[in-house]
Motif scaffolding. Structure first.
Motif, PDB file in Angstrom:
ATOM      1  N   TYR A 174     -28.273  15.675   9.435  1.00 36.43           N
ATOM      2  CA  TYR A 174     -29.004  16.925   9.277  1.00 36.43           C
ATOM      3  C   TYR A 174     -30.479  16.710   9.630  1.00 36.43           C
ATOM      4  N   ALA A 199     -31.402  29.285   3.191  1.00 41.26           N
ATOM      5  CA  ALA A 199     -32.166  29.068   1.956  1.00 41.26           C
ATOM      6  C   ALA A 199     -31.365  28.270   0.927  1.00 41.26           C
ATOM      7  N   SER A 254     -24.738  17.870  13.481  1.00 37.15           N
ATOM      8  CA  SER A 254     -24.061  17.439  12.260  1.00 37.15           C
ATOM      9  C   SER A 254     -22.628  16.976  12.483  1.00 37.15           C
ATOM     10  N   ARG A 286     -29.055  25.872   0.981  1.00 31.99           N
ATOM     11  CA  ARG A 286     -28.894  24.412   1.007  1.00 31.99           C
ATOM     12  C   ARG A 286     -29.989  23.725   1.819  1.00 31.99           C
ATOM     13  N   MET A 287     -30.113  24.107   3.106  1.00 33.89           N
ATOM     14  CA  MET A 287     -31.026  23.390   3.999  1.00 33.89           C
ATOM     15  C   MET A 287     -32.469  23.359   3.475  1.00 33.89           C
ATOM     16  N   LYS A 291     -22.308  13.321   8.445  1.00 31.54           N
ATOM     17  CA  LYS A 291     -23.257  14.408   8.737  1.00 31.54           C
ATOM     18  C   LYS A 291     -24.645  13.869   9.056  1.00 31.54           C
TER      19      LYS A 291
HETATM   20  P1  NAP Z   1     -26.368  27.055   9.444  1.00 29.89           P
HETATM   21  O1  NAP Z   1     -25.098  27.438   8.809  1.00 29.89           O
HETATM   22  O2  NAP Z   1     -27.591  26.975   8.604  1.00 29.89           O
HETATM   23  O3  NAP Z   1     -26.103  25.638  10.223  1.00 29.89           O
HETATM   24  C1  NAP Z   1     -27.052  24.990  11.067  1.00 29.89           C
HETATM   25  C2  NAP Z   1     -26.944  23.500  10.912  1.00 29.89           C
HETATM   26  O4  NAP Z   1     -27.413  23.130   9.617  1.00 29.89           O
HETATM   27  C3  NAP Z   1     -25.512  22.961  11.034  1.00 29.89           C
HETATM   28  O5  NAP Z   1     -25.539  21.773  11.771  1.00 29.89           O
HETATM   29  C4  NAP Z   1     -25.147  22.677   9.578  1.00 29.89           C
HETATM   30  O6  NAP Z   1     -24.221  21.599   9.477  1.00 29.89           O
HETATM   31  C5  NAP Z   1     -26.477  22.223   9.058  1.00 29.89           C
HETATM   32  N1  NAP Z   1     -26.551  22.175   7.605  1.00 29.89           N
HETATM   33  C6  NAP Z   1     -25.617  22.481   6.678  1.00 29.89           C
HETATM   34  N2  NAP Z   1     -26.052  22.183   5.448  1.00 29.89           N
HETATM   35  C7  NAP Z   1     -27.288  21.653   5.587  1.00 29.89           C
HETATM   36  C8  NAP Z   1     -28.229  21.131   4.686  1.00 29.89           C
HETATM   37  N3  NAP Z   1     -27.990  21.099   3.369  1.00 29.89           N
HETATM   38  N4  NAP Z   1     -29.366  20.651   5.178  1.00 29.89           N
HETATM   39  C9  NAP Z   1     -29.643  20.682   6.509  1.00 29.89           C
HETATM   40  N5  NAP Z   1     -28.778  21.152   7.418  1.00 29.89           N
HETATM   41  C10 NAP Z   1     -27.616  21.630   6.966  1.00 29.89           C
HETATM   42  O7  NAP Z   1     -26.688  27.980  10.673  1.00 29.89           O
HETATM   43  P2  NAP Z   1     -26.742  29.498  10.956  1.00 29.89           P
HETATM   44  O8  NAP Z   1     -25.667  29.797  11.919  1.00 29.89           O
HETATM   45  O9  NAP Z   1     -28.133  29.774  11.315  1.00 29.89           O
HETATM   46  O10 NAP Z   1     -26.402  30.265   9.635  1.00 29.89           O
HETATM   47  C11 NAP Z   1     -26.536  31.623   9.724  1.00 29.89           C
HETATM   48  C12 NAP Z   1     -26.591  32.247   8.387  1.00 29.89           C
HETATM   49  O11 NAP Z   1     -25.488  31.945   7.584  1.00 29.89           O
HETATM   50  C13 NAP Z   1     -27.784  31.851   7.598  1.00 29.89           C
HETATM   51  O12 NAP Z   1     -28.202  33.008   6.927  1.00 29.89           O
HETATM   52  C14 NAP Z   1     -27.237  30.882   6.612  1.00 29.89           C
HETATM   53  O13 NAP Z   1     -28.039  30.926   5.456  1.00 29.89           O
HETATM   54  C15 NAP Z   1     -25.906  31.459   6.356  1.00 29.89           C
HETATM   55  N6  NAP Z   1     -24.926  30.492   5.914  1.00 29.89           N
HETATM   56  C16 NAP Z   1     -24.843  30.246   4.600  1.00 29.89           C
HETATM   57  C17 NAP Z   1     -23.888  29.428   4.129  1.00 29.89           C
HETATM   58  C18 NAP Z   1     -23.807  29.163   2.662  1.00 29.89           C
HETATM   59  O14 NAP Z   1     -22.774  28.729   2.197  1.00 29.89           O
HETATM   60  N7  NAP Z   1     -24.877  29.412   1.930  1.00 29.89           N
HETATM   61  C19 NAP Z   1     -22.986  28.815   4.966  1.00 29.89           C
HETATM   62  C20 NAP Z   1     -23.089  29.067   6.345  1.00 29.89           C
HETATM   63  C21 NAP Z   1     -24.060  29.921   6.787  1.00 29.89           C
HETATM   64  P3  NAP Z   1     -22.690  21.710   9.012  1.00 29.89           P
HETATM   65  O15 NAP Z   1     -22.303  23.146   9.153  1.00 29.89           O
HETATM   66  O16 NAP Z   1     -21.976  20.791   9.927  1.00 29.89           O
HETATM   67  O17 NAP Z   1     -22.662  21.226   7.598  1.00 29.89           O
END
Ligand code: NAP
Length: 377
Positions: free
Chosen positions: A305, A333, A297, A335-336, A303
């Protein structure tokens, strides 16, 4: 010969952590780790798709800070949630939640400090959003520091705390490949809030302190691999969502399953966050992975994804679905998984020449026939 295990959630197995290694390169924004945990001697059995339950202990520094704030030595005897008496320090380390203040705890603080009127107001059931806003980023120590005159009898204090729960992590290995161990892929949680560094309870327990962890297997039948070795799989697993798919691939390799496998993986930067790169590229070059698509990303100024990679391959995804493929999603859950779901709908609609309603029905059938499976958190 398979022997039934004595170990379960009620009687977790004390499992040695044998590997605790960073998957992210130094300088990466995240600290995501690969753990290997020995199940030797436990007779515990798991299937790919299952989760490992881990009972953490709280951060000893947070426990000491709470004891100090309340003027306790830590030796005071209190009941653990199951009733047996334990020293307060041990109760706070092992048995009670300290990172998320309970409503009962806030009520007890408000009742002990007459100046805590705003806290009393927050506890009115009609202002739940404001209470949630207050709680965001606060642990049990924060209100105690804000209302510093508040004191508890040791027993009263633990009575208003909730029981510490185990955490579930998607298993990243197949027992057919590693018979006596279980692997995890875990993003370690660190952040700053109200001028104090904060730590995720179980992720920092695993990364900083755990030598032996109490574990159990949590079966997740809804997320198992299809029994048919010829079934094709599309797996979408950005970030730690890669975990169960690494397990699926190990399993398919070990059983010689002939079905096709297609993986979408995404993270921030290819140079620092391509988890299990060598392993996945080897699977691709030897043909176990028919396709390996990555979405980094932050390697460019816009970005990319996993769902963008899906869109680029829309026709082939639809052809695979028409041929009976199973579609799996694991990871975030909020966003992705929502965006991947919307993209799947749009692919079925556009490539399949369907209306939005027909695409919705098509995906409903995938769900009903268990060909669309999700493990999202
Ligand atoms: P992650 O935060 O899910 O990130 C993995 C990849 O997914 C990154 O490249 C990220 O890009 C990208 N991503 C961000 N938004 C996306 C979308 N809407 N659709 C598809 N890909 C997207 O990875 P993780 O380290 O496995 O996260 C670990 C835990 O933290 C998980 O439980 C996750 O749900 C939680 N988390 C939640 C939030 C939130 O705000 N809900 C934020 C961060 C982590 P970019 O980061 O460059 O956008």
């Amino acid at each position: 010969m398979s022997t039934t295990s004595l170990y379960s959630r009620k009687n977790p197995f004390p499992a040695p952590v044998t590997v605790n290694r960073r998957l992210t390169a130094p300088g990466a924004e995240k600290d995501t780790r690969h753990f290997e945990i020995s199940l030797e001697g436990s007779h515990l059995q798991y299937e790919v798709g299952d989760s490992l339950g881990v009972f953490p202990t709280n951060d000893p520094e947070l426990v000491e800070a709470i004891l100090k704030q309340l003027g306790f030595s830590g030796e005071e005897e209190v009941p653990a949630p199951h009733g047996a008496p334990v020293p307060l320090r041990e109760a706070l380390l092992r048995h009670y939640i300290l990172t998320e203040p309970s409503k009962q705890f806030l009520e007890a603080v408000a009742a002990r400090d007459t100046s805590a009127t705003f806290l009393k107001d927050l506890l009115n059931p009609n202002v739940k959003t404001e209470l949630d806003r207050y709680l965001w980023g606060r642990d049990v120590l924060d209100p105690l520091m804000e209302f510093e005159s508040v004191r508890f009898a040791p027993e009263e204090f633990v009575k208003v705390l909730r029981k510490l729960q185990p955490r579930l992590y998607s298993i990243a290995s197949s027992q057919k490949h590693c018979p006596s161990s279980v692997h995890l892929t875990v993003a370690i949680v660190h952040y700053e809030s109200y001028n104090r560094p904060r730590k995720g309870v179980c992720t920092t327990f695993l990364s900083e302190r755990a030598q032996t962890v109490p574990v159990f297997i949590h079966s997740a039948k809804h997320f198992h691999i299809p029994e048919d070795p010829d079934a094709s799989l599309i797996m979408v697993g950005p970030g730690t969502g890669i975990a169960p798919f690494r397990a699926f691939l190990q399993d398919r390799k070990a059983t010689g399953a002939r079905g096709r496998n297609w993986l979408f993986f995404g993270e921030q930067h290819s140079a620092s966050d391509f988890f299990y790169q060598e392993e996945l590229e080897n699977y691709h070059s030897e043909g176990l992975l028919t396709h390996l698509h990555t979405a980094f990303s932050r390697d460019q100024d816009y970005k990319i994804y996993v769902q963008h990679r899906m869109q680029e391959n829309a026709e082939e995804i639809y052809a695979w679905l028409e041929a009976g493929t199973y579609f799996y999603v694991c990871g975030d859950a909020a966003r992705m998984a929502k965006d991947v779901d919307a993209t799947l709908h749009s692919i079925v609609e556009k490539v399949g020449g369907k209306t939005a309603e027909e695409a919705r029905e098509y995906i409903e059938v995938l769900k009903k026939t268990k060909r669309y499976r999700r493990d999202v958190y």
